[in-house]
Design a protein around this motif. Structure first.
Motif, short mmCIF file in Angstrom:
data_model
loop_
_atom_site.label_atom_id
_atom_site.label_comp_id
_atom_site.label_asym_id
_atom_site.label_seq_id
_atom_site.Cartn_x
_atom_site.Cartn_y
_atom_site.Cartn_z
N HIS A 38 72.23 72.32 7.24
CA HIS A 38 72.47 70.91 6.93
C HIS A 38 72.04 70.04 8.12
O HIS A 38 72.32 70.39 9.26
CB HIS A 38 73.99 70.76 6.70
CG HIS A 38 74.40 69.40 6.24
ND1 HIS A 38 75.71 68.99 6.25
CD2 HIS A 38 73.69 68.34 5.79
CE1 HIS A 38 75.79 67.75 5.81
NE2 HIS A 38 74.57 67.34 5.52
N THR A 39 71.35 68.95 7.84
CA THR A 39 70.92 68.04 8.91
C THR A 39 71.45 66.63 8.63
O THR A 39 71.44 66.18 7.47
CB THR A 39 69.38 67.96 8.96
OG1 THR A 39 68.89 69.28 9.11
CG2 THR A 39 68.91 67.13 10.13
N LYS A 40 71.93 65.99 9.69
CA LYS A 40 72.36 64.59 9.58
C LYS A 40 71.88 63.85 10.80
O LYS A 40 71.80 64.44 11.88
CB LYS A 40 73.88 64.49 9.62
CG LYS A 40 74.59 64.56 8.30
CD LYS A 40 76.06 64.23 8.55
CE LYS A 40 76.91 64.67 7.41
NZ LYS A 40 78.34 64.44 7.67
N SER A 41 71.62 62.56 10.66
CA SER A 41 71.33 61.72 11.83
C SER A 41 72.26 60.53 11.84
O SER A 41 72.47 59.88 10.80
CB SER A 41 69.88 61.24 11.82
OG SER A 41 69.02 62.34 11.91
N TYR A 42 72.83 60.25 13.02
CA TYR A 42 73.74 59.13 13.20
C TYR A 42 73.10 58.09 14.12
O TYR A 42 72.28 58.44 14.98
CB TYR A 42 75.01 59.57 13.93
CG TYR A 42 75.83 60.64 13.25
CD1 TYR A 42 76.84 60.31 12.34
CD2 TYR A 42 75.64 61.98 13.56
CE1 TYR A 42 77.62 61.29 11.76
CE2 TYR A 42 76.41 62.97 12.98
CZ TYR A 42 77.41 62.62 12.07
OH TYR A 42 78.17 63.60 11.49
N ASP A 43 73.54 56.82 13.97
CA ASP A 43 73.26 55.86 15.02
C ASP A 43 74.48 55.81 15.94
O ASP A 43 75.47 56.52 15.72
CB ASP A 43 72.86 54.48 14.47
CG ASP A 43 74.01 53.80 13.72
OD1 ASP A 43 75.18 54.21 13.90
OD2 ASP A 43 73.74 52.85 12.96
N LEU A 44 74.41 54.95 16.94
CA LEU A 44 75.47 54.96 17.95
C LEU A 44 76.83 54.51 17.40
O LEU A 44 77.88 54.85 17.94
CB LEU A 44 75.05 54.06 19.13
CG LEU A 44 75.46 54.53 20.50
CD1 LEU A 44 75.13 55.98 20.75
CD2 LEU A 44 74.80 53.66 21.57
N ASP A 45 76.79 53.76 16.30
CA ASP A 45 78.05 53.32 15.69
C ASP A 45 78.63 54.36 14.74
O ASP A 45 79.62 54.11 14.06
CB ASP A 45 77.85 52.00 14.93
CG ASP A 45 77.41 50.90 15.88
OD1 ASP A 45 77.92 50.88 17.02
OD2 ASP A 45 76.53 50.09 15.49
N TYR A 74 72.88 68.34 13.75
CA TYR A 74 73.07 66.89 13.68
C TYR A 74 72.47 66.21 14.91
O TYR A 74 72.53 66.74 16.03
CB TYR A 74 74.56 66.55 13.62
CG TYR A 74 75.29 67.08 12.39
CD1 TYR A 74 74.59 67.55 11.28
CD2 TYR A 74 76.69 67.10 12.34
CE1 TYR A 74 75.26 68.03 10.16
CE2 TYR A 74 77.37 67.57 11.22
CZ TYR A 74 76.64 68.05 10.13
OH TYR A 74 77.30 68.52 9.03
N ASN A 75 71.94 65.02 14.70
CA ASN A 75 71.32 64.27 15.80
C ASN A 75 71.92 62.88 15.87
O ASN A 75 72.22 62.29 14.84
CB ASN A 75 69.82 64.08 15.55
CG ASN A 75 69.13 65.39 15.32
OD1 ASN A 75 69.10 66.23 16.20
ND2 ASN A 75 68.60 65.59 14.12
N THR A 76 72.08 62.36 17.08
CA THR A 76 72.45 60.96 17.23
C THR A 76 71.31 60.27 17.98
O THR A 76 70.91 60.73 19.06
CB THR A 76 73.77 60.82 18.01
OG1 THR A 76 74.76 61.55 17.27
CG2 THR A 76 74.20 59.37 18.13
N HIS A 77 70.78 59.22 17.37
CA HIS A 77 69.60 58.56 17.94
C HIS A 77 70.01 57.31 18.70
O HIS A 77 70.95 56.64 18.33
CB HIS A 77 68.65 58.08 16.83
CG HIS A 77 68.07 59.17 15.98
ND1 HIS A 77 66.86 59.03 15.35
CD2 HIS A 77 68.51 60.40 15.65
CE1 HIS A 77 66.59 60.13 14.67
NE2 HIS A 77 67.59 60.97 14.83
N HIS A 78 69.23 57.01 19.73
CA HIS A 78 69.40 55.74 20.41
C HIS A 78 68.13 55.47 21.21
O HIS A 78 67.27 56.34 21.33
CB HIS A 78 70.63 55.78 21.34
CG HIS A 78 71.02 54.43 21.84
ND1 HIS A 78 71.20 53.35 21.00
CD2 HIS A 78 71.24 53.97 23.09
CE1 HIS A 78 71.54 52.30 21.73
NE2 HIS A 78 71.57 52.64 23.00
N THR A 79 68.03 54.27 21.79
CA THR A 79 66.80 53.97 22.53
C THR A 79 66.74 54.79 23.82
O THR A 79 67.65 54.71 24.65
CB THR A 79 66.77 52.46 22.88
OG1 THR A 79 67.03 51.75 21.68
CG2 THR A 79 65.43 52.06 23.46
N ASP A 80 65.69 55.57 23.95
CA ASP A 80 65.39 56.40 25.13
C ASP A 80 66.42 57.50 25.40
O ASP A 80 66.36 58.17 26.43
CB ASP A 80 65.22 55.53 26.40
CG ASP A 80 63.94 54.71 26.32
OD1 ASP A 80 63.06 55.09 25.52
OD2 ASP A 80 63.83 53.72 27.05
#
Ligand SMILES: Cc1cc2nc3c(=O)[nH]c(=O)nc-3n(C[C@H](O)[C@H](O)[C@H](O)COP(=O)(O)OP(=O)(O)OC[C@H]3O[C@@H](n4cnc5c(N)ncnc54)[C@H](O)[C@@H]3O)c2cc1C
Length: 445
Positions: free
Chosen positions: A76-83, A215-221
């Motif tokens: 299972h894969t999920k991506s979150y933003d910082l919130d 799971y990944n959490t993305h943000h700038t840089d």
């Protein structure tokens, strides 16, 4: 050394060196592995995820049932933003399983290495020597002499450098090639560049997290990655460096802890944050993430495999998977050449030709995976507007994910190489046929 004996000196008993030990042993080729560390196993790493293509090779080594016991299959894969908002959520590993009969398995790195080592026959294990840091290599028309820091000298026919990203074998090979012809073009002394660093830690798989979550959490840089295995979970914290560098940097555990603290609020699952993982950590480390691929994988009687000749960022989990393919491609050629010459020595010209063919077979695929790895890292860390758009507005679509699994991943997996000279039962049957069938077995496809 008697020129009629063919012996491979493998430098490094990391995952690629141990893969070489199995492959050479099965080919009946004499070898010794020289490992610089004093102990075989050091538990400081994170996870290693092996795709179906590498698991088929592990089946040829007789290791697959043990690996299935200790590995967690990705689901299972999920991506979150910082919130904490989920903007990508899919089960594409199910499609991979349908295509190829299994999805990738996630292992704790040191447990995987112990299992690969443990599966070697007793005689083959006795050929792996620790405390043998290679410091120099002499090569002439008849063979090689490998010097270790403890004063021992090991003679053989070729050197197989599996000594990782900072390969001493690579540096010596470059020196010898340029000494022979100073005007020739060669890879730079430090051939890889670094734009990102990564801190990792392992901890017991938390209650409520099933094996196989990626799971990944993305943000700038910066970005984080969470993977759950059968017993442990791992986090990876990535950050772009202020500028690209070729300098080697070592980080202490204190550096890693201070860096990780800046990610404390990053979400790793619906209920957990980075700080929860750090509080329960079992192993941790931090490193710069070199990237690049050499133009010269061999010279004379010296040849490189694994991270010594190509280095990727780890988000896509492709580094060791490519190392396995290097070893398979090289050992297939060595075994066939040895069989064809009926035990007579292979001369330097024949070996150079064989090594050039090996690089030709591997280069394009290794470069494709370097490219994929580089972009996945930059997509997760929103390195520019284009990568941000791809992350937020293109990859979340299910049909895009299906396309990637059915085109890119399918091509890489289904066309991967196997040892031509080891018969084993085909362990995985899916919708996509394997290009290379298990030798000696009637396919069930
Ligand atoms: C955080 C992280 C996560 C990763 N996850 C994945 C993944 O999921 N899947 C994947 O496929 N890849 C992954 N990778 C990449 C993978 O770890 C590497 O591709 C792999 O370890 C390379 O194996 P290797 O044997 O070529 O080199 P190494 O693992 O670096 O091993 C080299 C060996 O050589 C020895 N050595 C070095 N110098 C000498 C010397 N002078 N003399 C004797 N011995 C020497 C070292 O002690 C070591 O044992 C990841 C990498 C990182 C950093």
């Amino acid at each position: 050394m008697d020129a009629s004996n063919f012996k491979v000196i493998v430098v490094g008993a990391g995952p690629a060196g141990l893969t070489a030990a199995h492959s050479l042993s099965l080919a009946g080729i004499d070898y010794v592995v020289l490992e610089g560390r004093d102990e075989m196993f050091v538990d400081s790493g994170a996870s290693l995820v092996l795709g179906p293509q590498s698991l088929r090779v592990m089946q040829q080594f007789g290791l697959l049932s043990r690996l299935k016991e200790i590995g967690g299959e990705m689901q299972h894969t999920k991506s979150y933003d910082l919130d904490g908002n989920v903007f990508e959520n899919h089960h594409n590993f199910r499609l991979m399983r349908a295509n190829h009969g299994i999805g990738p398995l996630a292992f704790h790195r040191s447990q995987l290495i112990e299992t690969i080592y443990g599966g070697l026959p007793v005689r083959a294990k006795s050929q792996i020597l620790t405390g043998k840091k290679v410091v120099d290599i002499e090569a002439d028309a008849d063979g090689v002499k490998v010097h270790c820091s403890d004063g021992t000298v090991h003679e053989g026919s070729i050197v197989l450098g599996a000594d990782g990203v900072y390969s001493r074998t690579r540096r010596i090979m470059r020196k010898l090639a340029l000494a022979e012809d100073p005007s020739r073009e060669w890879d730079a002394e430090v051939p890889f560049t670094t734009a990102y660093k990564c801190m990792w830690c392992s901890f017991p798989r938390p209650a409520g997290s099933e094996p196989g979550e990626g799971y990944n959490t993305h943000h700038t840089d910066k970005s984080s990655m969470y993977i759950s295995g059968s017993e442990r979970s791992w986090i990876f914290l990535y950050q772009k460096l202020p500028q690209e560098t070729r300098e080697r940097t070592s980080y202490s555990i204190k550096d890693a802890e201070e860096f990780a603290a800046t990610f404390a609020d990053f979400r790793i699952t619906d209920t957990l944050k980075v700080e929860d993982a750090l509080a329960r950590r079992m192993t941790a480390g931090m490193a710069n993430l070199e990237e690049g691929i050499l133009q010269h994988w061999s010279w004379g009687r010296i040849v490189l495999v694994g991270d010594a000749c190509h280095k990727y960022t780890p988000n896509a989990g492709l580094g060791f998977n490519n190392g396995v393919q290097d070893v398979v491609a090289l050992c297939n050629r060595l075994q066939a050449a040895r069989a064809a010459c009926g035990g007579k020595p292979l001369d330097a010209a024949a070996l150079s030709g064989l090594f050039a063919e090996y690089q030709r077979e591997r280069y394009e695929r290794a470069e494709e995976d370097r490219y994929k790895s580089a972009h996945i890292t930059r997509i997760h860390a929103w390195s520019d507007r284009l990568h941000w758009i791809i992350a937020r507005f293109i990859l979340p679509f299910q049909f895009v994910q299906r396309l990637l699994t059915n085109y890119l991943a399918r091509k890489t997996i289904s066309t991967a190489l196997l040892l031509n000279y080891v018969s084993a039962e085909e362990p995985f049957v899916g919708l996509v046929p394997w290009l290379h069938k298990m030798p000696g077995f009637v396919s069930k496809e």
